[in-house]
Design a protein around this motif. Structure first.
Motif, PDB file in Angstrom:
ATOM      1  N   TYR A 115      36.695  14.927  53.060  1.00 38.10           N
ATOM      2  CA  TYR A 115      38.093  15.215  52.845  1.00 38.10           C
ATOM      3  C   TYR A 115      37.549  16.644  52.270  1.00 38.10           C
ATOM      4  O   TYR A 115      37.269  16.652  50.979  1.00 38.10           O
ATOM      5  N   ARG A 116      37.350  17.673  53.452  1.00 41.09           N
ATOM      6  CA  ARG A 116      37.282  18.491  52.523  1.00 41.09           C
ATOM      7  C   ARG A 116      37.952  20.137  52.671  1.00 41.09           C
ATOM      8  O   ARG A 116      38.748  20.030  53.116  1.00 41.09           O
ATOM      9  N   TRP A 117      37.960  21.023  52.301  1.00 42.23           N
ATOM     10  CA  TRP A 117      39.188  22.058  51.078  1.00 42.23           C
ATOM     11  C   TRP A 117      38.470  23.318  52.693  1.00 42.23           C
ATOM     12  O   TRP A 117      37.220  23.265  52.874  1.00 42.23           O
ATOM     13  N   LYS A 118      39.443  23.714  52.943  1.00 38.22           N
ATOM     14  CA  LYS A 118      39.351  25.155  54.013  1.00 38.22           C
ATOM     15  C   LYS A 118      40.123  25.946  53.840  1.00 38.22           C
ATOM     16  O   LYS A 118      41.284  25.597  53.180  1.00 38.22           O
ATOM     17  N   GLU A 119      39.910  27.094  53.828  1.00 40.73           N
ATOM     18  CA  GLU A 119      41.033  28.591  53.557  1.00 40.73           C
ATOM     19  C   GLU A 119      41.058  28.540  55.450  1.00 40.73           C
ATOM     20  O   GLU A 119      40.858  29.065  56.032  1.00 40.73           O
ATOM     21  N   TRP A 120      42.453  28.306  55.100  1.00 40.06           N
ATOM     22  CA  TRP A 120      43.392  28.593  57.404  1.00 40.06           C
ATOM     23  C   TRP A 120      43.779  30.266  56.774  1.00 40.06           C
ATOM     24  O   TRP A 120      43.277  31.159  57.294  1.00 40.06           O
ATOM     25  N   GLN A 121      43.663  31.203  55.819  1.00 36.85           N
ATOM     26  CA  GLN A 121      44.467  32.283  55.597  1.00 36.85           C
ATOM     27  C   GLN A 121      43.576  32.557  53.709  1.00 36.85           C
ATOM     28  O   GLN A 121      44.161  32.093  53.145  1.00 36.85           O
ATOM     29  N   PRO A 122      43.084  33.885  53.647  1.00 36.99           N
ATOM     30  CA  PRO A 122      43.488  34.483  52.797  1.00 36.99           C
ATOM     31  C   PRO A 122      44.277  34.792  51.879  1.00 36.99           C
ATOM     32  O   PRO A 122      45.111  34.570  51.903  1.00 36.99           O
ATOM     33  N   GLY A 123      44.263  34.079  50.839  1.00 35.91           N
ATOM     34  CA  GLY A 123      44.980  34.482  49.067  1.00 35.91           C
ATOM     35  C   GLY A 123      46.372  33.208  49.480  1.00 35.91           C
ATOM     36  O   GLY A 123      47.518  33.353  48.904  1.00 35.91           O
ATOM     37  N   ILE A 124      45.913  32.355  49.863  1.00 37.64           N
ATOM     38  CA  ILE A 124      47.169  31.260  50.039  1.00 37.64           C
ATOM     39  C   ILE A 124      46.237  30.689  50.245  1.00 37.64           C
ATOM     40  O   ILE A 124      45.151  30.026  50.300  1.00 37.64           O
ATOM     41  N   PRO A 125      47.343  28.730  50.118  1.00 42.03           N
ATOM     42  CA  PRO A 125      46.777  27.208  49.116  1.00 42.03           C
ATOM     43  C   PRO A 125      45.671  26.979  50.400  1.00 42.03           C
ATOM     44  O   PRO A 125      45.916  27.522  51.329  1.00 42.03           O
ATOM     45  N   MET A 126      44.301  25.657  49.831  1.00 44.88           N
ATOM     46  CA  MET A 126      43.857  25.933  50.474  1.00 44.88           C
ATOM     47  C   MET A 126      43.995  24.662  51.249  1.00 44.88           C
ATOM     48  O   MET A 126      45.238  23.848  51.019  1.00 44.88           O
ATOM     49  N   SER A 127      43.031  24.625  52.380  1.00 47.32           N
ATOM     50  CA  SER A 127      44.368  23.172  53.520  1.00 47.32           C
ATOM     51  C   SER A 127      43.023  21.862  53.584  1.00 47.32           C
ATOM     52  O   SER A 127      41.332  22.213  53.501  1.00 47.32           O
ATOM     53  N   ILE A 128      42.885  21.566  54.557  1.00 43.93           N
ATOM     54  CA  ILE A 128      42.252  20.182  54.875  1.00 43.93           C
ATOM     55  C   ILE A 128      41.198  21.057  56.029  1.00 43.93           C
ATOM     56  O   ILE A 128      41.564  22.041  56.938  1.00 43.93           O
ATOM     57  N   ASP A 129      39.962  20.913  55.899  1.00 50.12           N
ATOM     58  CA  ASP A 129      38.744  21.354  57.154  1.00 50.12           C
ATOM     59  C   ASP A 129      39.088  19.930  58.200  1.00 50.12           C
ATOM     60  O   ASP A 129      38.444  19.809  58.697  1.00 50.12           O
ATOM     61  N   ALA A 130      39.764  21.029  59.016  1.00 52.92           N
ATOM     62  CA  ALA A 130      40.229  20.537  60.472  1.00 52.92           C
ATOM     63  C   ALA A 130      41.244  21.871  61.292  1.00 52.92           C
ATOM     64  O   ALA A 130      42.251  21.985  60.664  1.00 52.92           O
ATOM     65  N   ASN A 131      40.798  21.707  62.883  1.00 57.74           N
ATOM     66  CA  ASN A 131      41.284  22.366  63.563  1.00 57.74           C
ATOM     67  C   ASN A 131      42.827  21.736  63.797  1.00 57.74           C
ATOM     68  O   ASN A 131      43.056  22.547  64.582  1.00 57.74           O
ATOM     69  N   ARG A 132      42.675  20.535  64.326  1.00 53.58           N
ATOM     70  CA  ARG A 132      43.026  19.636  65.389  1.00 53.58           C
ATOM     71  C   ARG A 132      43.881  18.467  64.592  1.00 53.58           C
ATOM     72  O   ARG A 132      43.206  17.812  63.977  1.00 53.58           O
ATOM     73  N   HIS A 133      45.257  18.206  65.045  1.00 52.32           N
ATOM     74  CA  HIS A 133      45.235  16.714  64.354  1.00 52.32           C
ATOM     75  C   HIS A 133      44.282  15.363  64.864  1.00 52.32           C
ATOM     76  O   HIS A 133      43.923  14.596  63.897  1.00 52.32           O
ATOM     77  N   ASN A 134      43.913  15.418  65.927  1.00 46.62           N
ATOM     78  CA  ASN A 134      42.781  14.721  66.205  1.00 46.62           C
ATOM     79  C   ASN A 134      41.497  14.947  65.801  1.00 46.62           C
ATOM     80  O   ASN A 134      40.610  13.968  66.169  1.00 46.62           O
ATOM     81  N   GLU A 135      40.917  15.469  65.063  1.00 47.33           N
ATOM     82  CA  GLU A 135      39.617  15.634  63.930  1.00 47.33           C
ATOM     83  C   GLU A 135      40.696  14.861  62.241  1.00 47.33           C
ATOM     84  O   GLU A 135      38.826  14.546  62.196  1.00 47.33           O
ATOM     85  N   LEU A 136      41.503  14.960  62.089  1.00 46.16           N
ATOM     86  CA  LEU A 136      41.872  14.427  60.574  1.00 46.16           C
ATOM     87  C   LEU A 136      41.344  12.965  60.943  1.00 46.16           C
ATOM     88  O   LEU A 136      41.243  12.036  61.772  1.00 46.16           O
ATOM     89  N   PRO A 137      40.742  12.462  59.294  1.00 47.67           N
ATOM     90  CA  PRO A 137      40.595  11.055  60.013  1.00 47.67           C
ATOM     91  C   PRO A 137      41.844  10.160  59.775  1.00 47.67           C
ATOM     92  O   PRO A 137      42.982  10.523  59.771  1.00 47.67           O
ATOM     93  N   ARG A 138      41.296   9.065  60.671  1.00 49.14           N
ATOM     94  CA  ARG A 138      42.712   8.171  60.961  1.00 49.14           C
ATOM     95  C   ARG A 138      42.774   7.799  60.538  1.00 49.14           C
ATOM     96  O   ARG A 138      45.029   7.830  60.998  1.00 49.14           O
TER      97      ARG A 138
END
Length: 674
Positions: free
Chosen positions: A143-166
């Protein structure tokens, strides 16, 4: 030879069962059992919803059971398995429960601790300490942090739903496919016949009813019938989709130069405007945050516009909230007139429509997306990264994080991404919604997520002043019930404030939220540490309330209040009028969304207002992460209080044409999942 009876429960969701080989190893304080295949001859093990029992023989004394290790190895093809729990009956006749509630994917293994919640400082066994450390090391890599857009809350490091931990994916991805759901909504609502006329305008207000014929909803029909009336316009500031903008006006802003002479005809109490303000009867809705936000320009064939209006509101002697004056921009002047109820009907109507459209944008992007979805995701990611499954706070929060990271990932994939569905219908599409998020982050504070504080900060806390502010009244009841439940659980595991301070995992959790999730913005004042049980109780109440009651209050009314397009235009195709006397029915119709955007809008608010299949509502905890009796008693008390609140709300709503039920506990899902 001593033997243990092992019982394994498989989940009941789709594809939970497996044909793979399942092995178990019992790990005691003294010795470990041999790795044992769980298999019954002539019997299909680990079917969906099954509970299977096996005998595990040991040749040595294991000591006290510390954990069990479950391994899954491929039999024929890749076959995931969802394990609910393992129960072990010892040779002495004791039963030990090992909650699991997770997927085993591929050739995988999981080590389970028994169900008793423990703080990190309570661990004495070396094996237990190592297991705790190992679990968190794995989670932080996963479960890694990723910046989706600058200046807003960080999100999960995944681009697609099927990339998430099961473990945090939806059971069925089709259930949350926005493109599929919106298309289905448009088809079900019989509006697909208008999609080929995407950019053409409607003929008149009655023409909008052509996409309204399938709606069987008391509130939305009432809105359609009364949307032009001032009482309906004012009521929505209290109990509509976005009941968080209105605030007590203690002094007229210089940028909004309303005079007594302008509005005297509307005042009932024989007081001047200044005296009405002093008496606490004047309220303000200011959409300044929309100023300088770029309007959607993704479609070069259709110009779209935004405004940043201000609306002055008046509480009548009958406690109704009515609009008193509207200015469609932040800078007063000849080209920014103040519209009044005494103006021509179309001048006043188009001014109100502009306010409703601006309110829609604030609701969708700030009230709903930022302050429930994105904030809840931050809490969820930090929880997975910093709290092991055996921690009592993990057990408390996990039901309220269910599917949140998944729905947000799906939204970033299909809804609010570049060229996503959001761009098709919304005036803030094409990047304006990101600008709004970035601006709103400058006012998002920890205290603003504390429901009573947020109500008070807007001067809206006194029930005797606004007895029909049901959002406030119901929200306070649910907040207090939630806080009482959280306090009970906190005091079960923390006997003193010092124990909170010594809990390195809970301190790491709140630090992760502040430092990474909220990007360490000083103005947000998110705690970087917690020193007392009271502080911990408040923090966890914020997490649970935001994910449950607050989200329910601003999400599930979208179909009710926004399906009648003129009441909540998702975009405007003409600029705000710069003078009075120019508005007519033609200008209003040409300003409102065209046929295609109206259809996308209607499909959107319908889809977003639907509950999940097998929804779990506040107080429902079917997955028994806790096994201790005191916690189960606290849960029972919580459910009792929630049931009492539900009964009170239903009694109040009896016979009302505009019932308020969005904060009714039996309609509040546990988590942000839609």
């Amino acid at each position: 030879m001593p033997s243990y009876i092992v019982t394994v429960a498989t989940g009941s969701q789709w594809f939970a069962g497996t044909d793979d080989y399942i092995y178990i190893t019992l790990v005691g304080s003294e010795e470990c059992s041999e790795r044992t295949l769980l298999d019954k001859a002539l019997y299909n093990d680990f079917e969906r919803g099954a509970v299977d029992s096996y005998e595990v023989n040991v040749s040595v004394d294991l000591g006290d059971l510390v954990l069990v290790k479950i391994e899954k190895n491929k039999y024929w093809v890749q076959d995931d398995w969802y394990c609910r729990y393992v129960t072990v009956k010892t040779p002495g006749g004791d039963y030990v429960e090992f909650p699991c509630f997770r997927w085993l994917v591929g050739d995988n293994e999981v080590e389970l601790r028994d169900g008793r919640a423990r703080l990190p400082q309570d661990e004495k066994n070396r094996i237990a300490k190592q297991h705790r450390k190992k679990e968190l090391e794995y989670r932080r890599k996963t479960y890694r942090w990723k910046e989706w857009q600058p200046g807003i809350p960080m999100s999960i490091d995944a681009n697609r739903h099927n990339e998430l931990p099961r473990d945090i994916q939806f059971d069925s991805e089709k259930g949350v496919d926005f493109v599929l759901n919106y298309s289905k909504a448009i088809e079900n609502l019989c509006v697909n016949q208008f999609m080929h006329m995407f950019q053409s305008s409607w003929s008149d207000f009655a023409d909008f009813e052509k996409i309204f014929v399938r709606i069987k909803n008391t509130i939305s029909e009432y809105v359609m019938q009364h949307w032009k009336e001032d009482f309906m316009f004012g009521y929505q500031f209290l109990n509509g989709c976005n009941p968080v903008v209105i605030q007590k006006c203690t002094k007229l802003p210089d940028k909004f130069p309303v005079t007594h002479e302008m509005v005297s005809i509307c005042l009932e109490r024989d007081l001047t405007l200044e005296q009405e303000i002093e008496a606490g009867n004047i309220y303000l809705a200011d959409y300044e945050i929309l100023e300088d936000v770029n309007a959607n320009c993704t479609d070069p064939c259709t110009l779209q516009y935004l405004a940043a209006p201000m609306c002055l509101l008046y509480k009548t002697a009958q406690n109704k909230i009515l609009p008193l004056a509207i200015q469609l921009g932040q800078t007063p002047g000849e080209e920014n007139p103040i519209f009044l109820p005494s103006d021509g009907q179309y001048d006043w109507l188009i001014a109100k429509i502009w306010v409703r459209s601006s309110d829609f944008h604030i609701h969708q992007t700030i009230t709903h997306l930022l302050r429930t979805h994105l904030v809840s995701e931050v809490f969820g990611i930090a929880m997975y990264r910093q709290l092991p499954a055996i921690h009592p706070v993990y057990k408390l929060l996990i039901p309220h994080i269910r599917y949140t990271i998944a729905i947000n990932t799906k939204a970033r994939e299909q809804l609010i991404c570049e060229c996503g569905i959001f761009d098709k219908a919304n005036g803030t599409g094409g990047g304006g919604h990101v600008q709004l998020l970035q601006k709103a982050m400058k006012t998002l504070t920890y205290r603003s997520l504390c429901f009573p504080d947020y109500i008070k900060s807007r001067g809206m806390e006194k029930k005797e002043e606004l007895p029909t502010y049901f959002f406030r009244d119901d929200g306070i009841r649910v907040w207090e019930a939630t806080k009482s439940f959280v306090s009970d659980v906190v005091h079960i595991y923390y006997s003193s404030d010092e124990m909170v301070q010594r809990d390195e995992e809970i301190q790491a959790f709140v630090k992760d939220v502040c430092r990474f999730g909220m990007q360490d913005l000083d103005h947000s004042e998110f705690p970087k540490s917690l020193k007392t049980r009271e502080e911990l109780t408040l923090y966890l109440t914020v997490v649970i309330f935001t994910a449950s009651a607050q989200h329910a209050a601003v999400n599930f009314g979208q179909y009710d209040w926004c399906s009648w397009i003129p009441n909540a235009p998702s975009t405007m195709r003409k600029p705000p009028p710069k003078q009075k006397g120019v508005a007519d029915i033609t200008l209003i119709i040409e300003s409102l969304p065209d046929r295609g955007r109206s259809c996308w809008h209607l499909g959107a608010v319908w889809s977003l207002s639907q509950y999940q299949e097998n929804e779990l509502y506040l107080g429902m905890y079917p997955d028994e992460h806790f096994i201790e009796r005191p916690v189960k008693d606290a849960m029972a008390m919580f459910r009792k209080k929630l049931a009492e609140i539900s009964s009170t709300i239903k009694a109040r709503n009896e016979g009302k044409r505009l019932p308020y039920h969005y904060m009714c506990p039996d309609r509040i899902p546990n988590s942000v999942a839609v």
